[in-house]
Design an enzyme around this catalytic site. Structure first.
Site, PDB file in Angstrom:
ATOM      1  N   CYS A   9       2.710  58.247  44.791  1.00  0.00           N
ATOM      2  CA  CYS A   9       2.136  59.136  43.777  1.00  0.00           C
ATOM      3  C   CYS A   9       0.711  58.719  43.408  1.00  0.00           C
ATOM      4  O   CYS A   9       0.360  57.547  43.451  1.00  0.00           O
ATOM      5  CB  CYS A   9       2.974  59.109  42.512  1.00  0.00           C
ATOM      6  SG  CYS A   9       4.674  59.542  42.797  1.00  0.00           S
ATOM      7  N   ARG A  18      -2.704  58.542  50.026  1.00  0.00           N
ATOM      8  CA  ARG A  18      -1.609  57.699  49.546  1.00  0.00           C
ATOM      9  C   ARG A  18      -0.263  58.239  50.001  1.00  0.00           C
ATOM     10  O   ARG A  18       0.743  57.527  49.957  1.00  0.00           O
ATOM     11  CB  ARG A  18      -1.633  57.627  48.017  1.00  0.00           C
ATOM     12  CG  ARG A  18      -2.884  56.976  47.466  1.00  0.00           C
ATOM     13  CD  ARG A  18      -3.009  57.213  45.996  1.00  0.00           C
ATOM     14  NE  ARG A  18      -2.111  56.401  45.208  1.00  0.00           N
ATOM     15  CZ  ARG A  18      -2.419  55.225  44.675  1.00  0.00           C
ATOM     16  NH1 ARG A  18      -3.614  54.733  44.848  1.00  0.00           N
ATOM     17  NH2 ARG A  18      -1.563  54.559  43.955  1.00  0.00           N
ATOM     18  N   TRP A  59       5.211  61.759  45.487  1.00  0.00           N
ATOM     19  CA  TRP A  59       5.929  61.268  46.664  1.00  0.00           C
ATOM     20  C   TRP A  59       7.364  61.085  46.182  1.00  0.00           C
ATOM     21  O   TRP A  59       7.632  60.184  45.388  1.00  0.00           O
ATOM     22  CB  TRP A  59       5.300  59.959  47.123  1.00  0.00           C
ATOM     23  CG  TRP A  59       5.744  59.440  48.451  1.00  0.00           C
ATOM     24  CD1 TRP A  59       5.266  59.792  49.677  1.00  0.00           C
ATOM     25  CD2 TRP A  59       6.746  58.441  48.693  1.00  0.00           C
ATOM     26  NE1 TRP A  59       5.903  59.083  50.662  1.00  0.00           N
ATOM     27  CE2 TRP A  59       6.819  58.250  50.090  1.00  0.00           C
ATOM     28  CE3 TRP A  59       7.596  57.694  47.871  1.00  0.00           C
ATOM     29  CZ2 TRP A  59       7.690  57.347  50.676  1.00  0.00           C
ATOM     30  CZ3 TRP A  59       8.474  56.793  48.468  1.00  0.00           C
ATOM     31  CH2 TRP A  59       8.512  56.627  49.858  1.00  0.00           C
ATOM     32  N   ASN A  98       3.014  57.931  37.261  1.00  0.00           N
ATOM     33  CA  ASN A  98       3.265  57.148  38.482  1.00  0.00           C
ATOM     34  C   ASN A  98       4.223  56.035  38.113  1.00  0.00           C
ATOM     35  O   ASN A  98       4.044  55.429  37.055  1.00  0.00           O
ATOM     36  CB  ASN A  98       1.999  56.433  38.950  1.00  0.00           C
ATOM     37  CG  ASN A  98       1.106  57.319  39.753  1.00  0.00           C
ATOM     38  OD1 ASN A  98       1.395  58.487  39.915  1.00  0.00           O
ATOM     39  ND2 ASN A  98       0.020  56.749  40.228  1.00  0.00           N
ATOM     40  N   GLY A  99       5.137  55.711  39.005  1.00  0.00           N
ATOM     41  CA  GLY A  99       6.054  54.609  38.721  1.00  0.00           C
ATOM     42  C   GLY A  99       7.473  55.151  38.601  1.00  0.00           C
ATOM     43  O   GLY A  99       7.750  56.293  38.978  1.00  0.00           O
ATOM     44  N   GLU A 134       1.032  44.137  66.159  1.00  0.00           N
ATOM     45  CA  GLU A 134       0.166  45.086  65.469  1.00  0.00           C
ATOM     46  C   GLU A 134      -0.101  46.313  66.348  1.00  0.00           C
ATOM     47  O   GLU A 134      -0.093  47.451  65.863  1.00  0.00           O
ATOM     48  CB  GLU A 134      -1.141  44.388  65.057  1.00  0.00           C
ATOM     49  CG  GLU A 134      -2.178  45.261  64.396  1.00  0.00           C
ATOM     50  CD  GLU A 134      -1.693  46.017  63.163  1.00  0.00           C
ATOM     51  OE1 GLU A 134      -0.625  45.697  62.624  1.00  0.00           O
ATOM     52  OE2 GLU A 134      -2.384  46.966  62.756  1.00  0.00           O
ATOM     53  N   LYS A 136       0.886  50.124  65.284  1.00  0.00           N
ATOM     54  CA  LYS A 136      -0.081  51.232  65.282  1.00  0.00           C
ATOM     55  C   LYS A 136       0.465  52.385  66.102  1.00  0.00           C
ATOM     56  O   LYS A 136       0.413  53.533  65.695  1.00  0.00           O
ATOM     57  CB  LYS A 136      -1.400  50.794  65.897  1.00  0.00           C
ATOM     58  CG  LYS A 136      -2.565  50.277  65.163  1.00  0.00           C
ATOM     59  CD  LYS A 136      -2.950  50.685  63.815  1.00  0.00           C
ATOM     60  CE  LYS A 136      -1.951  50.508  62.759  1.00  0.00           C
ATOM     61  NZ  LYS A 136      -2.100  49.415  61.836  1.00  0.00           N
ATOM     62  N   GLU A 190       3.544  54.204  64.400  1.00  0.00           N
ATOM     63  CA  GLU A 190       3.337  54.934  63.147  1.00  0.00           C
ATOM     64  C   GLU A 190       2.526  56.208  63.319  1.00  0.00           C
ATOM     65  O   GLU A 190       2.727  57.160  62.584  1.00  0.00           O
ATOM     66  CB  GLU A 190       2.748  54.028  62.045  1.00  0.00           C
ATOM     67  CG  GLU A 190       1.305  53.640  62.186  1.00  0.00           C
ATOM     68  CD  GLU A 190       0.793  52.865  60.961  1.00  0.00           C
ATOM     69  OE1 GLU A 190      -0.019  51.964  61.157  1.00  0.00           O
ATOM     70  OE2 GLU A 190       1.190  53.176  59.833  1.00  0.00           O
ATOM     71  N   HIS A 236      15.216  37.250  76.993  1.00  0.00           N
ATOM     72  CA  HIS A 236      16.370  36.926  76.134  1.00  0.00           C
ATOM     73  C   HIS A 236      17.019  38.175  75.556  1.00  0.00           C
ATOM     74  O   HIS A 236      17.674  38.102  74.517  1.00  0.00           O
ATOM     75  CB  HIS A 236      15.927  35.975  75.012  1.00  0.00           C
ATOM     76  CG  HIS A 236      15.386  34.685  75.537  1.00  0.00           C
ATOM     77  ND1 HIS A 236      16.172  33.739  76.150  1.00  0.00           N
ATOM     78  CD2 HIS A 236      14.113  34.195  75.582  1.00  0.00           C
ATOM     79  CE1 HIS A 236      15.426  32.713  76.539  1.00  0.00           C
ATOM     80  NE2 HIS A 236      14.166  32.985  76.202  1.00  0.00           N
ATOM     81  N   LYS A 248       0.180  55.411  52.168  1.00  0.00           N
ATOM     82  CA  LYS A 248      -0.793  54.334  52.349  1.00  0.00           C
ATOM     83  C   LYS A 248      -0.490  53.172  51.413  1.00  0.00           C
ATOM     84  O   LYS A 248      -0.565  52.013  51.792  1.00  0.00           O
ATOM     85  CB  LYS A 248      -2.193  54.891  52.055  1.00  0.00           C
ATOM     86  CG  LYS A 248      -3.309  53.886  52.181  1.00  0.00           C
ATOM     87  CD  LYS A 248      -3.617  53.599  53.617  1.00  0.00           C
ATOM     88  CE  LYS A 248      -4.785  52.659  53.798  1.00  0.00           C
ATOM     89  NZ  LYS A 248      -4.805  52.125  55.180  1.00  0.00           N
TER      90      LYS A 248
HETATM   91  C1  AGP Z   1      -0.118  49.869  58.729  1.00  0.00           C
HETATM   92  O1  AGP Z   1      -0.940  50.697  59.431  1.00  0.00           O
HETATM   93  C2  AGP Z   1       0.335  50.338  57.418  1.00  0.00           C
HETATM   94  N1  AGP Z   1      -0.627  50.998  56.669  1.00  0.00           N
HETATM   95  C3  AGP Z   1       1.202  49.348  56.633  1.00  0.00           C
HETATM   96  O2  AGP Z   1       1.942  48.563  57.492  1.00  0.00           O
HETATM   97  C4  AGP Z   1       0.476  48.454  55.612  1.00  0.00           C
HETATM   98  O3  AGP Z   1      -0.250  47.458  56.242  1.00  0.00           O
HETATM   99  C5  AGP Z   1       1.526  47.850  54.646  1.00  0.00           C
HETATM  100  O4  AGP Z   1       2.179  48.886  53.966  1.00  0.00           O
HETATM  101  C6  AGP Z   1       0.927  46.884  53.671  1.00  0.00           C
HETATM  102  O5  AGP Z   1      -0.063  47.489  52.896  1.00  0.00           O
HETATM  103  P1  AGP Z   1      -1.088  46.604  52.083  1.00  0.00           P
HETATM  104  O6  AGP Z   1      -1.914  45.851  53.053  1.00  0.00           O
HETATM  105  O7  AGP Z   1      -1.892  47.581  51.276  1.00  0.00           O
HETATM  106  O8  AGP Z   1      -0.262  45.707  51.227  1.00  0.00           O
END
Ligand code: AGP
Length: 579
Positions: free
Chosen positions: A2, A27, A70, A96-97, A452, A456, A459, A475, A574
């Site tokens: 949110c 977000r 959200w 928010n929250g 990583e 990427k 996602e 393994h 985000k």
């Molecule tokens: C990765 O592309 C994501 N955006 C996600 O894994 C992100 O790194 C994670 O949610 C942590 O976010 P932050 O670095 O804002 O804590």
């Protein structure tokens, strides 16, 4: 997750709020809404994309509030979207929250005759205010806050008034202080177009904003809060001719890398407690956890300081060694899991640091020492430049602690990052884009880089991808290998090279097609690879960082080829502000 925006000034509040909500789109949200006072309260709510509804909003007034939702309590729908009003329609609230005790509050309010329209926790707030409101909105809000359990950032407006009352506990809220205008927002981005002067509200703060000015209270007492300056620029949050924010942000990495190196160098004095630590624990999530794993490898191998990475959401199950240093790493500084881990670490007596990209974010209020990455605003949900900035911060920390052991690698990265961004990944895209599973492998520093790369890819392209230490495949994951399961490998000359080559041969023997990121002129790696992506000849440490940029590009171009929503992938947010 949110996002909230509020405006009071001389412009049309609905327009400012809609623009602000667009800035907060990154977000993640499923519905949105705004309310203005003029002098009645008017509300507009919609599901789906903000841009699609922009022309349908005709609310008047120079005081208003807005929200992107959200879904947590109740499905995404117009009814469940904020703002919410009380029974009379004279008070409107965005939040928010999560109000944890909302069910009990709602039952009591219903018994007292209040009518609810939504399934949300938020709707109890305007009804509670309604019971206390006798013309002084601030007083009414301050009376109901002690009843709310959980986290909140709220904005409240009321019919016939020209004021916004705001309160914060556990959820971020920033007040932009402009010239005869004020903008509230969940972060600095919606504020940048109006002013760079901001106040980061603290937990327990209640702010009252009217055309005459603003006052911030803790309980009944007015308090002074420092006015900070947003370092970011409005141009930083525009696409600037790029097809996607992700691509723009990837191209910013050479500058971001150097800016962050400088940021840590300027703060070198703060590193002595890490240098003297018996052991270091790093807590983080997602991409930040992958960058932290790069740090752990470097700390152990270069500085000889035992360093472990614990996923922030799992940290509460790990005892922290006494006097340990705990570093929380988060681009946003607002990730609930990471905040909660750092709070626990502090309670256990750890020396606390945070590495974050956002000035004034929640983590910076908890950590004893803050180290800033200088990535600038990152809009794309997929973290790219913030990852590179975190790696830069970690490399410079290790460099300083070790007395310059990474100097050469840092210089190589600075020199060759632009070249890595220009790599040709088209044939690799062709090889991976129709697969249903991809495996990413590397050894040593290339292992977190592979994780990583896989994150990427999954996602933004929605192709299932996992990162493995190359030695682990035999393994278990070997069972997955076939000509339908491409493997993406980082294989660079250096300590990991010989055994990595053996792993590539084992993979080949099981018919899996291979994309290999290697060093230019490596005939052996080129020969075994189905697609070979050459990097400039640099040290292994520098090479793996360059490889991470190539993996970003591979994920980006694959996602574009598959036509996904690159900047806002499905189901993701985000800033993940719930545990
Ligand atoms: C990765 O592309 C994501 N955006 C996600 O894994 C992100 O790194 C994670 O949610 C942590 O976010 P932050 O670095 O804002 O804590």
């Amino acid at each position: 997750m949110c996002g909230i925006v509020g405006y009071l000034g001389y412009r049309q509040a609905a327009e400012v709020c809609m623009e602000g909500l667009l800035r907060l789109e990154y977000r993640g949200y499923d519905s949105f809404g705004i309310a203005t006072v003029s002098p009645e309260i008017a509300v507009f709510k919609e599901t789906g994309k903000i841009s699609a509804a922009k022309d349908a909003v005709h609310l008047k007034g120079t005081c208003g509030i807005g929200h992107t939702r959200w879904a947590t309590h109740g499905v995404p729908s117009r009814t469940n979207a904020h703002p919410f009003t009380d029974c009379t329609g004279k008070i409107a609230v965005v939040h928010n929250g999560i109000i944890e005790n909302y069910a009990a509050l709602k039952r009591d309010l219903e018994k007292r005759g209040h009518t609810f329209v939504s399934e949300t926790d938020t709707e109890v707030i305007p009804h509670l205010i309604e019971e206390k409101y006798t013309g002084n909105l601030r007083e009414a809000v301050s009376k109901i806050l002690p009843l709310l359990e959980g986290a909140y950032a709220i904005l409240v407006i009321a019919e016939g008034t020209e004021e916004i009352v705001a309160a914060r506990k556990g959820s971020p809220l920033v007040l932009g202080v402009g010239d005869r205008e004020y903008v509230f927002a969940s972060d600095g981005l919606p504020i940048l177009d109006y002013t760079r002067k901001v106040i980061y509200l603290e937990d327990g703060d209640l702010a009252e904003v009217t055309p005459a000015g603003y006052t911030i209270y803790q309980g009944k007492k007015p308090v002074e809060r420092k006015v900070a300056t947003l370092e970011w620029d409005a141009a930083d949050v525009r696409k600037g001719g790029f097809a996607h924010y992700m691509l723009k942000e990837m191209y910013e990495q050479p500058e971001v890398f150097s800016n962050t190196i400088n940021s840590i160098t300027e703060n070198a004095a703060a590193l002595c407690r890490i240098r003297e630590a018996r052991s270091v624990t790093v807590v983080a999530c997602g991409t930040s956890a992958n960058a932290s794993t790069v740090f752990a490898y470097l700390m152990e191998s270069v500085c000889g300081i035992p360093t472990r990475v614990v996923l922030a959401s799992e940290f509460k199950y790990f005892p922290t060694p006494k006097n340990d240093v705990v570093i929380a790493v988060s681009q946003s500084g607002e990730t609930a899991d990471t905040i909660s881990a750092l709070k626990i670490a502090k309670e256990r007596g750890a020396k606390t640091f945070c590495v974050t990209n956002v000035l004034g974010s929640s983590l910076t209020r908890i950590a004893e020492t803050t180290l800033y990455t200088r990535a600038g605003p990152e809009v794309s949900v997929a973290a790219t430049k913030s990852f590179t900035a975190q790696v830069a911060a970690f490399m410079e920390i290790v460099n300083i602690i070790s007395g310059g052991m990474l100097k050469k690698a840092v210089a190589e990265i600075q020199r060759y990052l632009p070249e890595a961004l220009d790599c040709d990944v088209e044939s690799a895209v062709e090889l991976v884009k129709d697969a249903s599973t991809l495996l990413y492998v590397g050894r040593g520093l290339s292992y977190p880089i592979s994780m990583e790369g896989a994150l990427k890819m999954k996602e933004i392209s929605y192709i299932h991808a996992e990162g493995y230490a190359a030695g682990e495949l035999k393994h278990g994951p070997f069972a997955l290998l076939s000509k339908e399961t491409p493997v993406v490998a980082v294989c660079l000359p250096g300590s990991t090279y010989p055994v990595m080559m053996s792993n590539l041969k084992e993979i080949k023997a099981r018919s899996a097609p291979e994309v290999v990121i290697g060093c230019v002129g490596d005939i052996d790696a080129e020969e075994i690879a189905d697609v070979f992506i050459p990097l400039p000849k640099v040290s292994e440490t520098a090479g793996v960082i360059l490889a991470s940029v190539v993996l970003q590009m591979l994920a980006y171009k694959t996602a574009v080829a598959l036509g996904t929503d690159v900047d806002m992938p499905r189901n993701l947010a985000k800033s993940v502000t719930v545990e």
